[in-house]
Design a protein around this motif. Structure first.
Motif, mmCIF file in Angstrom:
data_model
loop_
_atom_site.group_PDB
_atom_site.id
_atom_site.type_symbol
_atom_site.label_atom_id
_atom_site.label_comp_id
_atom_site.label_asym_id
_atom_site.label_seq_id
_atom_site.Cartn_x
_atom_site.Cartn_y
_atom_site.Cartn_z
ATOM 1 N N VAL A 159 -0.659 4.850 -7.598
ATOM 2 C CA VAL A 159 0.463 4.060 -8.108
ATOM 3 C C VAL A 159 0.695 2.863 -7.194
ATOM 4 N N ALA A 160 1.285 1.836 -7.775
ATOM 5 C CA ALA A 160 1.698 0.646 -7.028
ATOM 6 C C ALA A 160 2.874 0.045 -7.788
ATOM 7 N N SER A 161 3.498 -0.961 -7.168
ATOM 8 C CA SER A 161 4.626 -1.630 -7.813
ATOM 9 C C SER A 161 4.624 -3.095 -7.419
ATOM 10 N N ASP A 162 5.155 -3.933 -8.305
ATOM 11 C CA ASP A 162 5.293 -5.354 -8.000
ATOM 12 C C ASP A 162 6.569 -5.630 -7.213
ATOM 13 N N GLN A 163 7.485 -4.685 -7.177
ATOM 14 C CA GLN A 163 8.778 -4.865 -6.522
ATOM 15 C C GLN A 163 8.696 -4.414 -5.064
#
Length: 135
Positions: free
Chosen positions: A117-121
């Motif tokens: 998983v990853a996030s832009d925030q």
């Protein structure tokens, strides 16, 4: 004086001779038409959460679960921000090669592969519950 006699044993002759049972032969089965199946419950489960840190605009992928042939399925849910989901670190780095999943919507993955998983925030929390077929 009375003689003591041992009781007679009634042991099957196969046991006395220690004969092995003949091997079972396979019977071919052909299924014709629709067949009812029943999902068996998982034997074990585990849960946790991962905090994904993308502070400063640098996406930092996190491996939630490694490849596991015992895993039946895993459910992921993003708590703070949308999450990127994929099967490798490289895959979640680009929004074109991963799934971008919204906040609060459970994602069920019925595969034994790695889960990244990853996030832009800046900071995002992803919770997971994994079900296992075996201990």
């Amino acid at each position: 004086m009375r003689e003591h006699q041992a009781p007679e044993l009634e042991t099957p002759m196969d046991d006395v001779l220690q004969e092995e049972a003949p091997p079972l032969t396979a019977i071919p089965v052909v299924i014709e038409g629709p067949t009812r199946t029943v999902s068996l419950p998982a034997k074990q489960w585990m849960a946790g959460q991962v905090t994904v840190d993308s502070t400063g605009g640098f996406i930092q992928p996190n491996r939630v679960l490694g490849e596991d042939p015992r895993r039946a399925r895993v459910q992921l849910i993003a708590k703070d921000h949308a999450m990127r989901v994929g099967t490798s670190q490289k895959q979640v780095m680009s929004p074109f090669t991963c799934a971008v999943w919204p906040i609060g919507v459970p994602l069920t993955i019925a595969a034994t592969s790695e889960v990244w998983v990853a996030s832009d925030q800046d900071l995002a929390t992803v919770s997971y519950v994994a079900e296992l077929w075996a201990d």
